[in-house]
Design an enzyme around this catalytic site. Sequence first.
Site, PDB file in Angstrom:
ATOM      1  N   GLU A  33       0.830  -1.204   0.000  1.00  0.00           N
ATOM      2  CA  GLU A  33       0.000   0.000   0.000  1.00  0.00           C
ATOM      3  C   GLU A  33       0.868   1.259   0.000  1.00  0.00           C
ATOM      4  OE1 GLU A  33      -3.550   1.976   2.796  1.00  0.00           O
ATOM      5  OE2 GLU A  33      -2.471   0.192   3.466  1.00  0.00           O
ATOM      6  N   LYS A  62      -9.096   3.453  -2.545  1.00  0.00           N
ATOM      7  CA  LYS A  62      -9.477   2.790  -1.297  1.00  0.00           C
ATOM      8  C   LYS A  62     -10.870   3.250  -0.877  1.00  0.00           C
ATOM      9  CE  LYS A  62      -7.300   1.781   3.200  1.00  0.00           C
ATOM     10  NZ  LYS A  62      -6.093   2.074   4.008  1.00  0.00           N
ATOM     11  N   CYS A 100      -5.907  -2.642   1.871  1.00  0.00           N
ATOM     12  CA  CYS A 100      -5.872  -2.803   3.322  1.00  0.00           C
ATOM     13  C   CYS A 100      -7.256  -2.801   3.983  1.00  0.00           C
ATOM     14  CB  CYS A 100      -4.958  -1.757   3.952  1.00  0.00           C
ATOM     15  SG  CYS A 100      -4.255  -2.296   5.545  1.00  0.00           S
TER      16      CYS A 100
END
Length: 554
Positions: A45, A114, A150
């Site tokens: 990430e 994200k 994540c």
Amino acid sequence: MTDTLTLAIAQLDLHVGAIDRNLAAIRAARAEAARRGADMLVTPELGIAGYPPEDLVLKPAFVAACEAAAAELAADTADGGPGVIVGLPWRAEGALHNAAFVLDGGRIIARRAKHELPNYGVFDEKRVFAPGPAPGPVMFRGFRLGVMICEDWWLPAVSETLAETGAELLVSINGSPFEDGKLGVRLQLALNRVVETGLPFVFAAMTGGQDEIVFDGASFALNADRSLALRMPHFRAAIETLVWKRTTTGLVAEPHVLPPEPERLDLVYRAMVMGLADYVNKNGFPGVILGLSGGIDSALSAAVAVDALGPARVRAVMMPSRYTSAHSLEDAAACADLLGIRCDTVPIGGATEAFAAVLEPLYEGRTPDITEENIQSRARGLILMALSNKLGHMVLTTGNKSEMSVGYATLYGDMCGGYSVLKDVYKTTVFALSHWRNANRPADALGPAGAVMPERVITKPPSAELRENQTDQDSLPPYDVLDAVLEGLVEGEKSIEELVAAGHDRATVARVWKLLDRAEYKRRQAPPGVKITARAFGRDRRYPITNGFTRLVG
């Protein structure tokens, strides 16, 4: 269309803000992936920026440089080698995203922002990033990849959306910090996502230290039948390839031989080593210097420093006063000998006497008290800081979480320094780690095998030795009691009633709570240190200094 997809998972130690360095590391990983015949390289990430970049992403020039680096990397993929999943900050339509770009054939073939932004503990992503829409799968060389970032897989919505829209494999790029006990949590959540979606799952993590946070790596992959196909090393950069084959029931990975799961103290100790090593090395310090008292905290701190940096980069100073016992001097010297580090002796008697003479006219006949004790500690801090200025070595502080919780530390004295490896380690864990290190040499350690401190350092009653016959237990409850109460108050946010119901003495709990509350101003001025627990002081636990809420002790 092929029925085989080879993923190379690059578990990298990256450097926040060092875009060129990070790009070079990703390029080197891609070259290795190509040598191994991989179709796709998966990187961590925000790998181009380093993680967490915090307010760096608010600088337009930084975001533009990250996007330019991603464009360079995309151009590299025109060579027909592995595609790349790479993380970076991405500005689109006026919003800034934490994004994953999928690169192949010389171009960016997909961008994913994200969706789930964490805003708890060390995470503050809603402050700087905007969430992206729920993503669909990315088509890559005939395979439908569910690319996540994540937190997207810690909650069920994104993985369920990807499954419903045709993904064959969930691939998550991560910046997941180490915490004591977190490995089991990660694996259980991943199993939840696999069960919910019926899809295999890849967790690609980073490793390395960034200020107080340490990333432990430990990337892994699960097949759809919940079997563990891959587990990568802890606290070490590495690349592993994983071959996925399309079957009538979906993609299945050829399993690797799995390494044994490390024990808890091994993981905690190695987190401390990595946190210190990367803080010192990435900030360009030549080494560290610390006070070596003959006590367990300084002995363990010295051992961690030597394991992180090697004995040539660690320097110790013994600073005896009139209250320093002979056995403390013997134990400090023995620690230095076992670790192979230089240890100088600088008595502080002359300095404390000089301060006493200067201040005596202003004391107005008052009797000696904690003031004189603190002057000893501050004289030692002054010596260490002077040596740091002269030699360039960073001062390593040695206070543990139990002491920092209740304010059993001196501002501008033993709290002087640039970093602390024990800041988030309770005293009972200090004892356990010291026993463990005397019996074990951790992987990749630069220090010696065998004992690193005399047994007497571990077994003798802890003492600051700032007055005659002093022990820590003169002022504090026994450490097993203190630490149990502190864990309830700090990690558990429990009330006095809950702790009393659990068997603790009411007066002890109330006293510890008062000490904890009143020491907040000290903790605000403490140096950074390795995050070990779920509620480290600072980024995780942010209490007001001026605080009128006293109901818990009423």
